[in-house]
Design an enzyme around this catalytic site. Structure first.
Site, PDB file in Angstrom:
ATOM      1  N   LYS A 156       1.085   4.364   6.895  1.00  0.00           N
ATOM      2  CA  LYS A 156       0.461   5.272   5.928  1.00  0.00           C
ATOM      3  C   LYS A 156       1.116   6.651   6.004  1.00  0.00           C
ATOM      4  O   LYS A 156       1.875   6.947   6.922  1.00  0.00           O
ATOM      5  CB  LYS A 156      -1.046   5.410   6.216  1.00  0.00           C
ATOM      6  N   SER A 173       0.802  -1.224   0.000  1.00  0.00           N
ATOM      7  CA  SER A 173       0.000   0.000   0.000  1.00  0.00           C
ATOM      8  C   SER A 173       0.838   1.278   0.000  1.00  0.00           C
ATOM      9  O   SER A 173       0.324   2.346  -0.283  1.00  0.00           O
ATOM     10  CB  SER A 173      -0.955   0.028   1.201  1.00  0.00           C
TER      11      SER A 173
END
Length: 200
Positions: free
Chosen positions: A105, A65
């Site tokens: 993230k 991701s």
């Protein structure tokens, strides 16, 4: 003759006790060295434990991701001393979620910011200004179930993965806004693979 024998016995006794004293002195020196070495070792272990508990930790990237910035299997050092995070920081998140796993993230917006995403052209705006996102793999075209624009609550951050179309993040209520109290820390340098230290 008896005198000589007695004298010899006294001399033997003196030599014997001298040997004991020398042996004790040597043993005492050895034990002092051992105690000193153990003291240093214990101090080092405690110091390392404190550093890696309160200051730095190591985490391994799981998944893609954050591609192209981070890759599956990358090992990162994470600074755990910060309590406030800024736009652009890459953070490790421990907030409970349906995935039951920590997340890595990038912070896109902080408390009080308004985020708007145009999924047609893949652009992201924060407080009305379009972000220059040189770090992303491709434009942000994937939608989830969060309606935009959205304002980030104080004490929270809005996060997304750099691989925008293959990242479950704050665009989805499964992850949602991240309470800063659940941020383990900011990614510092890449420990592995060797030679590729810098994280953009």
């Amino acid at each position: 003759m008896g005198r000589c024998i007695i004298l010899r016995k006294k001399e033997d006794a003196k030599i014997y006790f001298d040997e004991i004293e020398n042996s004790y002195a040597k043993n005492a020196k050895v034990w002092r060295f051992i105690y000193s070495w153990l003291d240093t070792l214990i101090f080092a272990i405690v110091a390392i434990a404190i550093i890696f508990t309160f200051l730095f930790r190591f985490v391994t990237v799981n998944g893609k991701s954050m591609t192209p910035t981070l890759h599956n299997g990358d090992c990162l050092s994470v600074s755990a001393i910060r309590t406030h995070y800024e736009r652009g920081d890459i953070i490790v998140i421990t907030q409970p979620n349906q995935l039951n796993e920590p997340l890595i993230k990038r912070v896109i917006a902080v408390g009080g910011d308004t985020v708007d995403i145009n999924f047609a052209d893949g652009t992201v705006k924060v407080n009305g200004e379009r972000l220059n996102e040189s770090y992303i793999a491709e434009p942000t075209n994937r939608m989830f179930d969060v309606a935009f624009p959205v304002t980030v609550p104080e004490g929270c951050v809005f996060v997304m993965g750099d691989n925008r179309n293959d990242s479950l993040d704050s665009r989805s209520t499964i992850v949602g806004m991240i309470d800063e109290r659940y941020v383990l820390g900011k990614a510092g340098i890449r420990i592995f693979p060797l030679g590729d230290w810098k994280i953009n």
